[in-house]
Design an enzyme around this catalytic site. Structure first.
Site, short mmCIF file in Angstrom:
data_model
loop_
_atom_site.label_atom_id
_atom_site.label_comp_id
_atom_site.label_asym_id
_atom_site.label_seq_id
_atom_site.Cartn_x
_atom_site.Cartn_y
_atom_site.Cartn_z
N ALA A 13 29.19 69.87 77.11
CA ALA A 13 29.43 70.87 76.22
C ALA A 13 29.32 70.32 75.01
CB ALA A 13 30.83 71.46 76.49
N LYS A 14 29.35 68.91 74.61
CA LYS A 14 29.31 68.56 73.18
C LYS A 14 27.72 68.49 72.90
CE LYS A 14 33.30 65.24 73.83
NZ LYS A 14 33.66 63.82 73.80
N ASP A 75 16.44 63.12 76.27
CA ASP A 75 16.87 62.11 77.25
C ASP A 75 17.14 60.71 76.14
OD1 ASP A 75 17.39 60.64 79.48
OD2 ASP A 75 15.41 59.73 79.32
N GLY A 159 29.62 58.50 75.93
CA GLY A 159 28.42 57.32 76.24
C GLY A 159 28.80 55.97 75.64
N ASP A 161 28.97 55.50 72.36
CA ASP A 161 29.59 55.63 70.96
C ASP A 161 30.46 54.65 70.47
OD1 ASP A 161 27.62 57.62 70.70
OD2 ASP A 161 28.87 59.35 70.72
N HIS A 186 20.68 59.53 66.42
CA HIS A 186 19.54 59.57 66.94
C HIS A 186 19.05 61.07 67.32
CE1 HIS A 186 22.46 58.90 69.74
NE2 HIS A 186 21.75 59.06 70.76
N ARG A 187 20.10 61.43 68.01
CA ARG A 187 19.87 62.85 68.49
C ARG A 187 19.78 63.99 67.45
NH1 ARG A 187 23.78 63.20 71.83
NH2 ARG A 187 22.89 62.21 73.37
#
Length: 203
Positions: A13-14, A75, A159, A161, A186-187
């Site tokens: 959901a994030k 990814d 993750g 983070d 990055h995303r």
């Protein structure tokens, strides 16, 4: 005018909220984001690509083919200099089980236990792919440089983070606000490069 439905190849959901914020910031309306939980299940190919780009494109193609919807997939992972770019594409299953954030982070910190601060450089990498059924495909890459902290810090994010300290920051990625993270991550950078294709989709 009906909204264009865009499949996001994720159950996180994030990640959906992150893409929503990117679209809103870019002023793109008319796109309804749909997660994998909201479409009939389909067989998802294992992530066996040697690169983030290969994995992202495979996920986007699968989603578009199975649902007939345009599909965006990403990814991403952490490339640590002292580990020759690992965990890389293996980031999500570094400890052996997919998605065990705490175990993955603990293993990474243990592997870097003897590495001095000046050699703890790392970069988050995200490849984002957009596949449109019977149409075009695009793949973009975003990178976010920083270093690996000695212990987890902060409660936000997911993750790796909590152990990633971006360049120019004293805080970890998990201590940044969602807006701060979107602007630098990055995303966020990769999704920003997809904005022209997403804008075309909405019109």
């Amino acid at each position: 005018m009906a909204e264009t439905r865009l499949l996001v190849a994720s159950r996180n959901a994030k990640k959906l909220r992150e893409l929503r914020r990117v679209l809103d910031t870019a002023g793109i309306s008319g796109i309804e984001l749909v997660g994998l939980n909201e479409v009939p299940e389909f067989p998802e190919a294992p992530e066996t690509g040697a690169t983030f780009e290969e994995n992202a494109l495979a996920k986007a193609r699968d989603g578009a083919a199975a649902t007939g919807l345009p599909c965006v997939a990403d990814d991403s992972g952490l490339e640590v200099d002292a580990l020759n770019g690992m965990p890389g594409v293996l980031s999500a299953r570094w400890s052996g089980v997919h998605g065990q954030d705490d175990a993955n982070t603990a293993l990474l910190l243990a592997q870097l236990g003897d590495v001095p601060d000046e050699r703890r450089g790392a970069g988050f990498v995200s490849a984002c792919a957009l596949a449109i059924p019977g149409g075009t495909e695009s793949v973009v890459r975003g990178e976010w440089r920083g270093s690996v902290a000695r212990s987890p810090l902060g409660e936000n994010g997911f993750g790796y983070d909590p152990v990633f300290v971006p360049e120019g920051e004293r805080r970890s990625a998990a201590e940044l606000s969602p807006e701060e993270k979107d602007a630098a991550s990055h995303r966020g950078r990769a999704l920003g490069l997809l904005i022209p294709a997403l804008r075309a989709l909405s019109s």
